[in-house]
Write a protein that holds these residues in place. Structure first.
Motif, PDB file in Angstrom:
ATOM      1  N   TYR A  78      81.087  56.682  40.453  1.00 46.72           N
ATOM      2  CA  TYR A  78      81.526  55.295  40.599  1.00 46.72           C
ATOM      3  C   TYR A  78      81.566  54.583  39.252  1.00 46.72           C
ATOM      4  O   TYR A  78      82.518  53.852  38.944  1.00 46.72           O
ATOM      5  N   HIS A  79      80.538  54.809  38.427  1.00 47.26           N
ATOM      6  CA  HIS A  79      80.480  54.143  37.125  1.00 47.26           C
ATOM      7  C   HIS A  79      81.526  54.688  36.150  1.00 47.26           C
ATOM      8  O   HIS A  79      82.128  53.928  35.383  1.00 47.26           O
ATOM      9  N   VAL A  80      81.747  56.009  36.177  1.00 46.00           N
ATOM     10  CA  VAL A  80      82.641  56.645  35.206  1.00 46.00           C
ATOM     11  C   VAL A  80      84.073  56.161  35.347  1.00 46.00           C
ATOM     12  O   VAL A  80      84.799  56.036  34.350  1.00 46.00           O
ATOM     13  N   ILE A  81      84.508  55.873  36.581  1.00 50.62           N
ATOM     14  CA  ILE A  81      85.898  55.418  36.751  1.00 50.62           C
ATOM     15  C   ILE A  81      85.949  53.957  37.174  1.00 50.62           C
ATOM     16  O   ILE A  81      86.906  53.523  37.816  1.00 50.62           O
ATOM     17  N   SER A  82      84.917  53.189  36.796  1.00 47.90           N
ATOM     18  CA  SER A  82      85.017  51.739  36.914  1.00 47.90           C
ATOM     19  C   SER A  82      86.131  51.265  35.979  1.00 47.90           C
ATOM     20  O   SER A  82      86.548  52.014  35.077  1.00 47.90           O
ATOM     21  N   ASP A 147      83.342  41.538  44.478  1.00 47.03           N
ATOM     22  CA  ASP A 147      84.740  41.395  44.884  1.00 47.03           C
ATOM     23  C   ASP A 147      84.981  42.070  46.230  1.00 47.03           C
ATOM     24  O   ASP A 147      84.159  42.860  46.709  1.00 47.03           O
ATOM     25  N   PRO A 148      86.117  41.767  46.880  1.00 49.94           N
ATOM     26  CA  PRO A 148      86.462  42.423  48.147  1.00 49.94           C
ATOM     27  C   PRO A 148      86.651  43.927  47.961  1.00 49.94           C
ATOM     28  O   PRO A 148      86.728  44.428  46.828  1.00 49.94           O
ATOM     29  N   GLY A 149      86.782  44.645  49.080  1.00 54.19           N
ATOM     30  CA  GLY A 149      86.773  46.101  48.989  1.00 54.19           C
ATOM     31  C   GLY A 149      88.048  46.830  49.356  1.00 54.19           C
ATOM     32  O   GLY A 149      88.114  48.052  49.173  1.00 54.19           O
ATOM     33  N   TYR A 150      89.055  46.139  49.878  1.00 51.79           N
ATOM     34  CA  TYR A 150      90.245  46.842  50.380  1.00 51.79           C
ATOM     35  C   TYR A 150      91.478  46.448  49.571  1.00 51.79           C
ATOM     36  O   TYR A 150      91.799  45.262  49.494  1.00 51.79           O
ATOM     37  N   PRO A 151      92.160  47.436  48.985  1.00 51.19           N
ATOM     38  CA  PRO A 151      91.829  48.864  48.910  1.00 51.19           C
ATOM     39  C   PRO A 151      90.836  49.137  47.785  1.00 51.19           C
ATOM     40  O   PRO A 151      90.494  48.233  47.023  1.00 51.19           O
ATOM     41  N   SER A 152      90.399  50.381  47.686  1.00 51.69           N
ATOM     42  CA  SER A 152      89.449  50.776  46.650  1.00 51.69           C
ATOM     43  C   SER A 152      90.183  51.028  45.335  1.00 51.69           C
ATOM     44  O   SER A 152      90.975  51.963  45.228  1.00 51.69           O
ATOM     45  N   GLY A 153      89.900  50.200  44.336  1.00 55.14           N
ATOM     46  CA  GLY A 153      90.552  50.383  43.048  1.00 55.14           C
ATOM     47  C   GLY A 153      90.221  51.709  42.405  1.00 55.14           C
ATOM     48  O   GLY A 153      91.070  52.336  41.755  1.00 55.14           O
ATOM     49  N   HIS A 154      88.961  52.161  42.573  1.00 58.06           N
ATOM     50  CA  HIS A 154      88.563  53.462  42.024  1.00 58.06           C
ATOM     51  C   HIS A 154      89.430  54.586  42.590  1.00 58.06           C
ATOM     52  O   HIS A 154      89.878  55.471  41.865  1.00 58.06           O
ATOM     53  N   THR A 155      89.659  54.525  43.909  1.00 56.39           N
ATOM     54  CA  THR A 155      90.401  55.600  44.567  1.00 56.39           C
ATOM     55  C   THR A 155      91.892  55.512  44.260  1.00 56.39           C
ATOM     56  O   THR A 155      92.557  56.539  44.098  1.00 56.39           O
ATOM     57  N   VAL A 156      92.420  54.299  44.184  1.00 56.46           N
ATOM     58  CA  VAL A 156      93.820  54.134  43.763  1.00 56.46           C
ATOM     59  C   VAL A 156      94.001  54.726  42.372  1.00 56.46           C
ATOM     60  O   VAL A 156      94.957  55.469  42.108  1.00 56.46           O
ATOM     61  N   TYR A 157      93.067  54.405  41.472  1.00 55.71           N
ATOM     62  CA  TYR A 157      93.183  54.876  40.091  1.00 55.71           C
ATOM     63  C   TYR A 157      93.172  56.398  40.010  1.00 55.71           C
ATOM     64  O   TYR A 157      94.072  56.990  39.385  1.00 55.71           O
ATOM     65  N   ILE A 158      92.176  57.040  40.595  1.00 56.01           N
ATOM     66  CA  ILE A 158      92.064  58.497  40.430  1.00 56.01           C
ATOM     67  C   ILE A 158      93.259  59.197  41.076  1.00 56.01           C
ATOM     68  O   ILE A 158      93.768  60.199  40.542  1.00 56.01           O
ATOM     69  N   PHE A 190      86.689  59.905  46.887  1.00 56.68           N
ATOM     70  CA  PHE A 190      86.689  59.373  48.262  1.00 56.68           C
ATOM     71  C   PHE A 190      85.279  59.379  48.833  1.00 56.68           C
ATOM     72  O   PHE A 190      84.799  58.361  49.361  1.00 56.68           O
ATOM     73  N   PHE A 191      84.598  60.510  48.734  1.00 59.45           N
ATOM     74  CA  PHE A 191      83.253  60.597  49.309  1.00 59.45           C
ATOM     75  C   PHE A 191      82.230  59.835  48.467  1.00 59.45           C
ATOM     76  O   PHE A 191      81.266  59.287  49.010  1.00 59.45           O
ATOM     77  N   ALA A 192      82.446  59.761  47.158  1.00 64.16           N
ATOM     78  CA  ALA A 192      81.501  59.030  46.307  1.00 64.16           C
ATOM     79  C   ALA A 192      81.457  57.552  46.683  1.00 64.16           C
ATOM     80  O   ALA A 192      80.377  56.982  46.873  1.00 64.16           O
ATOM     81  N   VAL A 193      82.630  56.913  46.797  1.00 68.37           N
ATOM     82  CA  VAL A 193      82.635  55.481  47.120  1.00 68.37           C
ATOM     83  C   VAL A 193      82.214  55.237  48.564  1.00 68.37           C
ATOM     84  O   VAL A 193      81.679  54.166  48.890  1.00 68.37           O
ATOM     85  N   SER A 194      82.425  56.237  49.438  1.00 66.76           N
ATOM     86  CA  SER A 194      82.031  56.097  50.834  1.00 66.76           C
ATOM     87  C   SER A 194      80.529  56.323  51.013  1.00 66.76           C
ATOM     88  O   SER A 194      79.878  55.629  51.804  1.00 66.76           O
ATOM     89  N   ILE A 195      79.975  57.286  50.292  1.00 64.53           N
ATOM     90  CA  ILE A 195      78.532  57.537  50.365  1.00 64.53           C
ATOM     91  C   ILE A 195      77.756  56.391  49.709  1.00 64.53           C
ATOM     92  O   ILE A 195      76.719  55.950  50.226  1.00 64.53           O
ATOM     93  N   ASP A 196      78.235  55.894  48.595  1.00 60.76           N
ATOM     94  CA  ASP A 196      77.626  54.709  47.989  1.00 60.76           C
ATOM     95  C   ASP A 196      77.763  53.504  48.917  1.00 60.76           C
ATOM     96  O   ASP A 196      77.005  52.538  48.806  1.00 60.76           O
ATOM     97  N   ALA A 197      78.755  53.572  49.817  1.00 56.67           N
ATOM     98  CA  ALA A 197      79.081  52.476  50.747  1.00 56.67           C
ATOM     99  C   ALA A 197      79.480  51.216  49.997  1.00 56.67           C
ATOM    100  O   ALA A 197      79.281  50.100  50.479  1.00 56.67           O
ATOM    101  N   VAL A 198      80.052  51.385  48.819  1.00 57.63           N
ATOM    102  CA  VAL A 198      80.672  50.248  48.145  1.00 57.63           C
ATOM    103  C   VAL A 198      82.039  49.973  48.754  1.00 57.63           C
ATOM    104  O   VAL A 198      82.634  48.918  48.513  1.00 57.63           O
ATOM    105  N   HIS A 199      82.539  50.947  49.515  1.00 53.25           N
ATOM    106  CA  HIS A 199      83.778  50.790  50.265  1.00 53.25           C
ATOM    107  C   HIS A 199      83.616  51.428  51.627  1.00 53.25           C
ATOM    108  O   HIS A 199      82.880  52.417  51.788  1.00 53.25           O
ATOM    109  N   TYR A 200      84.313  50.890  52.598  1.00 54.89           N
ATOM    110  CA  TYR A 200      84.454  51.587  53.869  1.00 54.89           C
ATOM    111  C   TYR A 200      85.321  52.824  53.642  1.00 54.89           C
ATOM    112  O   TYR A 200      86.191  52.824  52.758  1.00 54.89           O
ATOM    113  N   PRO A 201      85.130  53.867  54.437  1.00 56.43           N
ATOM    114  CA  PRO A 201      86.013  55.034  54.316  1.00 56.43           C
ATOM    115  C   PRO A 201      87.489  54.678  54.484  1.00 56.43           C
ATOM    116  O   PRO A 201      88.358  55.278  53.834  1.00 56.43           O
TER     117      PRO A 201
END
Length: 244
Positions: A78-82, A147-158, A190-201
């Motif tokens: 999560y931190h590496v692709i902030s 900030d809000p969570g939808y969509p996940s910027g981390h996941t869009v980026y990667i 996908f699983f990193a942001v979901s396991i951290d629960a910073v985003h809903y799946p």
């Protein structure tokens, strides 16, 4: 005999330069790509208003894994692709592409495709304003994100990064490797942001769909339509690469 003959490369261009121009290949159906991108933006934005807390239970279940070595790993991802590190990574890769190919066009095609796919998702995030999973009900919550969570910027980026890299190297021997490794990277995020629960799946899933649907249209607009109108990014007569 012709099967054993070496492939001829345009005079004045290195093998490396030739291998990284795949992202410059014009789209076969440009209008379709742009239309799909526009429709995807509208649909994915609209769906965001309907989700609410539909997958809170799944978020809580995945967050039970947010402990020990796995928790440390998902936090690191999560931190590496902030945003700040992600921008830095992209700038470095753009510079490497320019240096290796001695052609500014594939470098800016790569960086521009990622940026123009990624940045609008932040606008949609503010429009939809879907709250992140409530840390009060999570077993192992991550630090509160404002900030809000939808969509996940981390996941869009990667996802956009992987797509652009696959296009870039589509004519090289690295294409299959990047395809496999890049797909694995998307799954990990996908699983990193979901396991951290910073985003809903569903935040992360919508983000993957966003990049898959939007990036091709972005590439058409940026690479096929806009870049040729910029004097120093035009393809020179005869197809020779622009030298730095």
């Amino acid at each position: 005999m012709t099967a054993d003959a070496p492939q001829l490369r345009p005079r004045g261009r290195s093998a490396t330069a030739t291998d990284v121009v795949g992202i410059l290949e014009p789209a076969r159906y440009p209008l379709v790509s742009v239309a799909v991108a526009v429709i995807a933006v509208v649909v994915i934005t609209g769906v965001g208003f309907l989700l609410g807390t539909v997958d809170l239970g799944l978020s809580k279940a995945l967050n039970t894994l947010h402990t020990g070595a796995l928790g440390a790993f998902t936090d690191a991802v999560y931190h590496v692709i902030s945003p700040a590190p992600a921008i830095g990574i992209t700038v470095v890769v753009v510079a490497v592409i320019w240096w290796r190919s001695r052609d500014l066009r594939p470098a800016l095609a790569f960086g521009g495709t990622i940026a123009i796919t990624w940045v609008p998702s932040a606008v949609v995030k503010e429009i939809v304003h879907r709250a992140r999973p409530d840390v009060a009900v999570l077993p192992h919550p991550f630090a509160v994100q404002p900030d809000p969570g939808y969509p996940s910027g981390h996941t869009v980026y990667i996802t956009a990064f992987v797509i652009a890299l696959i296009w870039l190297l589509r004519d090289s021997r690295w294409h299959r490797t990047v395809l496999v490794a890049g797909t694995a990277a998307i799954v990990v995020v996908f699983f990193a942001v979901s396991i951290d629960a910073v985003h809903y799946p569903t935040d992360a899933a919508a983000s993957i769909l966003w990049s898959l649907a939007v990036a091709p249209g972005v590439r058409v607009v940026w690479v096929d339509w806009l870049m040729p109108r910029i004097p120093f990014l035009r393809k020179p007569v005869g197809g020779r690469a622009v030298r730095s």
